[in-house]
Design a protein around this motif. Structure first.
Motif, short mmCIF file in Angstrom:
data_model
loop_
_atom_site.label_atom_id
_atom_site.label_comp_id
_atom_site.label_asym_id
_atom_site.label_seq_id
_atom_site.Cartn_x
_atom_site.Cartn_y
_atom_site.Cartn_z
N ALA A 193 0.86 -1.19 0.00
CA ALA A 193 0.00 0.00 0.00
C ALA A 193 0.89 1.24 0.00
N LEU A 194 0.82 2.01 -1.07
CA LEU A 194 1.61 3.22 -1.18
C LEU A 194 0.69 4.43 -1.12
N ASP A 195 0.87 5.26 -0.11
CA ASP A 195 0.03 6.45 0.02
C ASP A 195 0.75 7.66 -0.56
N ASP A 196 0.01 8.45 -1.34
CA ASP A 196 0.60 9.58 -2.06
C ASP A 196 0.39 10.88 -1.28
N ALA A 197 0.88 10.90 -0.02
CA ALA A 197 0.84 12.10 0.82
C ALA A 197 -0.59 12.57 1.10
N SER A 198 -1.41 11.64 1.61
CA SER A 198 -2.79 11.98 1.96
C SER A 198 -2.85 12.96 3.12
N SER A 199 -3.96 13.72 3.15
CA SER A 199 -4.17 14.68 4.24
C SER A 199 -5.30 14.25 5.18
N ASP A 200 -5.93 13.09 4.90
CA ASP A 200 -7.01 12.61 5.77
C ASP A 200 -6.49 11.44 6.61
N GLY A 201 -7.36 10.55 7.00
CA GLY A 201 -6.96 9.44 7.86
C GLY A 201 -6.54 8.19 7.12
N THR A 202 -6.22 8.30 5.84
CA THR A 202 -5.87 7.13 5.04
C THR A 202 -4.67 6.37 5.59
N VAL A 203 -3.59 7.09 5.92
CA VAL A 203 -2.37 6.43 6.38
C VAL A 203 -2.60 5.71 7.70
N ALA A 204 -3.31 6.34 8.61
CA ALA A 204 -3.60 5.71 9.90
C ALA A 204 -4.40 4.42 9.71
N LEU A 205 -5.34 4.44 8.78
CA LEU A 205 -6.14 3.25 8.52
C LEU A 205 -5.27 2.15 7.94
N LEU A 206 -4.41 2.50 6.99
CA LEU A 206 -3.50 1.51 6.41
C LEU A 206 -2.59 0.91 7.47
N GLN A 207 -2.07 1.74 8.33
CA GLN A 207 -1.16 1.26 9.37
C GLN A 207 -1.87 0.35 10.36
N ASP A 208 -3.14 0.63 10.61
CA ASP A 208 -3.93 -0.23 11.50
C ASP A 208 -4.08 -1.62 10.88
N TYR A 209 -4.37 -1.68 9.59
CA TYR A 209 -4.47 -2.98 8.92
C TYR A 209 -3.12 -3.69 8.92
N ALA A 210 -2.04 -2.96 8.67
CA ALA A 210 -0.71 -3.57 8.65
C ALA A 210 -0.34 -4.14 10.02
N ALA A 211 -0.77 -3.49 11.09
CA ALA A 211 -0.47 -3.97 12.43
C ALA A 211 -1.20 -5.27 12.74
N ARG A 212 -2.33 -5.49 12.06
CA ARG A 212 -3.15 -6.68 12.33
C ARG A 212 -2.94 -7.81 11.31
N ASP A 213 -2.32 -7.49 10.18
CA ASP A 213 -2.17 -8.51 9.13
C ASP A 213 -0.79 -8.33 8.49
N PRO A 214 0.12 -9.30 8.67
CA PRO A 214 1.48 -9.16 8.15
C PRO A 214 1.56 -9.17 6.62
N ARG A 215 0.47 -9.45 5.95
CA ARG A 215 0.48 -9.38 4.48
C ARG A 215 0.46 -7.95 3.96
N VAL A 216 0.18 -6.99 4.83
CA VAL A 216 0.06 -5.59 4.41
C VAL A 216 1.33 -4.84 4.75
N ARG A 217 1.90 -4.16 3.75
CA ARG A 217 3.09 -3.33 3.95
C ARG A 217 2.76 -1.92 3.47
N VAL A 218 3.06 -0.92 4.29
CA VAL A 218 2.67 0.46 4.01
C VAL A 218 3.90 1.32 3.73
N VAL A 219 3.84 2.07 2.64
CA VAL A 219 4.87 3.04 2.28
C VAL A 219 4.17 4.36 2.04
N VAL A 220 4.78 5.45 2.52
CA VAL A 220 4.16 6.77 2.38
C VAL A 220 5.11 7.68 1.61
N ASN A 221 4.62 8.26 0.53
CA ASN A 221 5.43 9.22 -0.23
C ASN A 221 5.65 10.49 0.58
#
Length: 335
Positions: free
Chosen positions: A47-75
């Motif tokens: 999951a690559l976030d393109d510098a969001s200003s809402d809660g997108t990154v926090a939501l992605l990170q929550d999923y990544a913390a619960r499921d090791p299949r999810v990897r988050v990168v933020v531009n």
């Protein structure tokens, strides 16, 4: 969300999902749940976030913390849709890659079905069913709008009309590597389809395995033009539609002509013929249309008739483009 299974069968296809997000918090959880519920595959989600200003990154990170299949990168800064997908797909580890938008819903067996369909091809893609912003079915599919869904080994067909949407495709990593860098003025899915059709081909699955959400902020224009367009937007499109059609095809054929692909010679011939037509010389346009009549629209009926109809359509587009304000043949072939 289905629990992560660390004992997944080693014989299952391994697929990387390249998810790009930007201010997509509203629909993202539903999309992620549908992706992580895929059956019959071993999955990673980049999951690559393109510098969001809402809660997108926090939501992605929550999923990544619960499921090791999810990897988050933020531009660090906004790269835009095209460059984000190129970067995200480059971060994927498996040999099969599925681009993913932030607001759709996938059928549980989507990836497994596409993995079976791809066989020895370079790409497989499926149909999609439109839903509205609130997830209500709109009663039609992408195939209803496009009328024909291309497959096989003919990139010229995709040059005239792309039917492979990124959210519906599965592509081999080697195709992505061949496609880099993505041309600046083409959608990434269109370019990947062109490269795949130039290689081992494209397979189409006639099943709607994605619920394709249509709303004002969606990146793709597909499915948006049926209702609710203001009159000023219709007038603007009308005034420039021929010029845009000609310039877009010039760009596509020019991009293909730069590559060491089987389509290179035909793409160069089409590019030069369209440029000559924009200067008022139509003979080369007829010649290339006739030589490539197996590839040109419309894709039904006798091919001699298709060549005539395609040529007349191209002439109308060229003459219209020459009348429209600001028309000019873009770019030269850089050999």
């Amino acid at each position: 969300m289905e629990p992560f299974d660390a004992t997944a069968d080693a014989s299952l296809p391994r697929i990387s999902v390249a998810l790009c997000t930007y201010d997509g918090e509203r629909h993202l959880a539903q999309l992620l749940d549908s992706v992580l519920a895929q059956t019959g595959v071993v999955l990673e989600v980049v999951a690559l976030d393109d510098a969001s200003s809402d809660g997108t990154v926090a939501l992605l990170q929550d999923y990544a913390a619960r499921d090791p299949r999810v990897r988050v990168v933020v531009n660090a800064e906004n790269l835009g849709h095209l460059r984000s997908f190129e970067k995200c797909m480059g971060l994927c580890e498996y040999e099969l890659i599925a681009p993913c938008d932030q607001d759709d819903v996938w059928a549980p067996g989507k990836l497994a079905r596409l993995a079976r369909a791809i066989a020895i091809a370079d790409m497989a893609y499926c149909d999609s069913a439109y839903i509205d912003e609130d997830g209500r079915p709109l009663g039609r599919r992408v195939s209803d709008d496009l009328r024909v869904m291309h497959s096989g080994h003919d990139p010229l067909r995709f040059a005239f009309q792309n039917t492979a949407s990124g959210h519906a495709m599965l592509v081999r990593r080697e195709v992505f590597e061949r496609a880099r860098p993505f041309p600046a003025q083409l959608y990434h899915d269109w370019w990947l389809a062109l490269i795949a059709a130039s290689g081992r081909g494209v397979a189409y699955v006639d099943e709607a395995l994605v619920q394709f959400r249509r709303h004002a902020d969606a990146a793709s224009p597909m499915g948006k033009a049926h209702k609710g367009d203001g009159a000023h937007r219709k007038v603007k499109r009308f005034r420039s539609r021929n010029r845009k059609w000609v310039e877009q095809r010039l760009y596509v054929f020019d991009a293909l002509a730069q590559r060491d692909e089987p389509v290179q010679e035909r793409a160069l011939a089409w590019h030069l013929a369209l440029r000559e037509a924009m200067s008022g010389r139509m003979l080369a346009l007829w010649r290339v249309t006739w030589r490539t009549r197996a590839s040109v629209p419309p894709w039904s009926g006798p091919r001699w008739l298709a060549a005539i109809r395609c040529y007349l359509r191209c002439v109308r587009k060229v003459l219209g483009a020459r009348r429209e304000k600001g028309s000019a043949a873009i770019g030269g072939v850089r050999h």
